[in-house]
Design an enzyme around this catalytic site. Structure first.
Site, PDB file in Angstrom:
ATOM      1  N   ASP A  44     -51.853  -8.804 -31.440  1.00 60.91           N
ATOM      2  CA  ASP A  44     -52.592  -9.466 -30.372  1.00 60.91           C
ATOM      3  C   ASP A  44     -51.659 -10.397 -29.607  1.00 60.91           C
ATOM      4  OD1 ASP A  44     -54.823  -8.263 -31.432  1.00 60.91           O
ATOM      5  OD2 ASP A  44     -55.612 -10.101 -32.354  1.00 60.91           O
ATOM      6  N   LYS A  45     -51.966 -10.617 -28.354  1.00 60.71           N
ATOM      7  CA  LYS A  45     -51.181 -11.551 -27.545  1.00 60.71           C
ATOM      8  C   LYS A  45     -51.069 -12.911 -28.209  1.00 60.71           C
ATOM      9  CE  LYS A  45     -51.147 -13.821 -23.011  1.00 60.71           C
ATOM     10  NZ  LYS A  45     -51.821 -13.969 -21.696  1.00 60.71           N
TER      11      LYS A  45
END
Length: 234
Positions: free
Chosen positions: A59-60
């Site tokens: 995930d970012k």
């Protein structure tokens, strides 16, 4: 390399320590991403046969260990590893082990633990909605320690987690669904609690970190220390 620490590199892969806030893949509105930075790096430091290819994602907002393959042949080999199933015993040696560290709001017990392994360990088993259909997802966890912030009457736990399936936002969703959201999670978390922690400790990041990646078939064992912003909690 700008914004990215290289943990190790060989002829088949480059393993990085991805910082929180950096997207893995470019797209509309994404100014900087792992794939773009690595493409520029390889253009300057390698030949075209070593083009970087993503074989798994973070995930970012999640930091930590991430492997990128060098070229299509290497990517195909790693993809077979990441696609191996825990349910198929013949694939266990091939399946990568991905370990995460998370800090989450803690209740007295962890809900929806289907199988108790031993004290302070368990397996969270649930069904997540994936593109309109339900698919089983499993996350193994171990409680490393429990702590408290007396100022806001908060109990929290530091967990080591191993996702045994690869659903989108699996760890974040599993913990939130069980009443123990990850601190700093602005999508599935406790937003009121996050605001309190921002005032109390300056918390600005999701406290989820990909701490270790093991791929036995390729003799890979890469680890990354926790970022500085974890320190008030661990």
């Amino acid at each position: 390399m700008k914004n990215i620490e290289i943990l190790c590199e060989d002829d088949l892969s480059i393993i990085i320590n991805k910082p929180a806030g950096l997207a893995v893949q470019g797209g509309e509105g994404v100014k900087s991403s792992v794939d773009k930075i690595l493409a520029e790096y390889f253009t300057m430091h390698a030949d075209s046969s070593a083009v970087p290819l993503l074989v798994h994602r973070l995930d970012k907002d999640t930091s930590g260990v991430m492997l990128i393959a060098k070229g299509r042949k290497a990517a195909a080999g790693f993809s077979r590893c990441f696609g191996a199933s825990y349910s198929d015993g013949s694939c266990l040696e091939r399946k990568p082990v991905k370990l995460y560290t998370a800090v989450c709001a803690s209740s007295e017990t962890y809900a929806a633990v289907k199988e108790r392994l031993k004290q302070d360990e368990g397996v969270i088993i649930d069904k997540l909605m994936i593109r309109g259909s339900l698919k089983e997802s499993r996350t193994r966890y171990k409680v490393i320690k429990t702590c408290a912030f007396a100022d806001i009457n908060l109990k929290y736990s530091v967990l080591e987690l191993e996702p045994e399936t690869g659903r989108m936002h699996q760890i974040r969703r599993h913990l939130a669904m069980n009443g123990n959201p990850i601190l700093g999670d602005d999508k599935y978390g406790d937003f009121k609690l996050n605001r309190k922690l921002r005032k109390l400790t300056g918390l600005k990041h999701l406290l989820l970190h990909a701490s270790r990646l093991i791929i036995k078939e390729y003799k890979i064992d890469a680890a990354s220390p926790l970022p500085e912003y974890f320190k008030p909690y661990v």
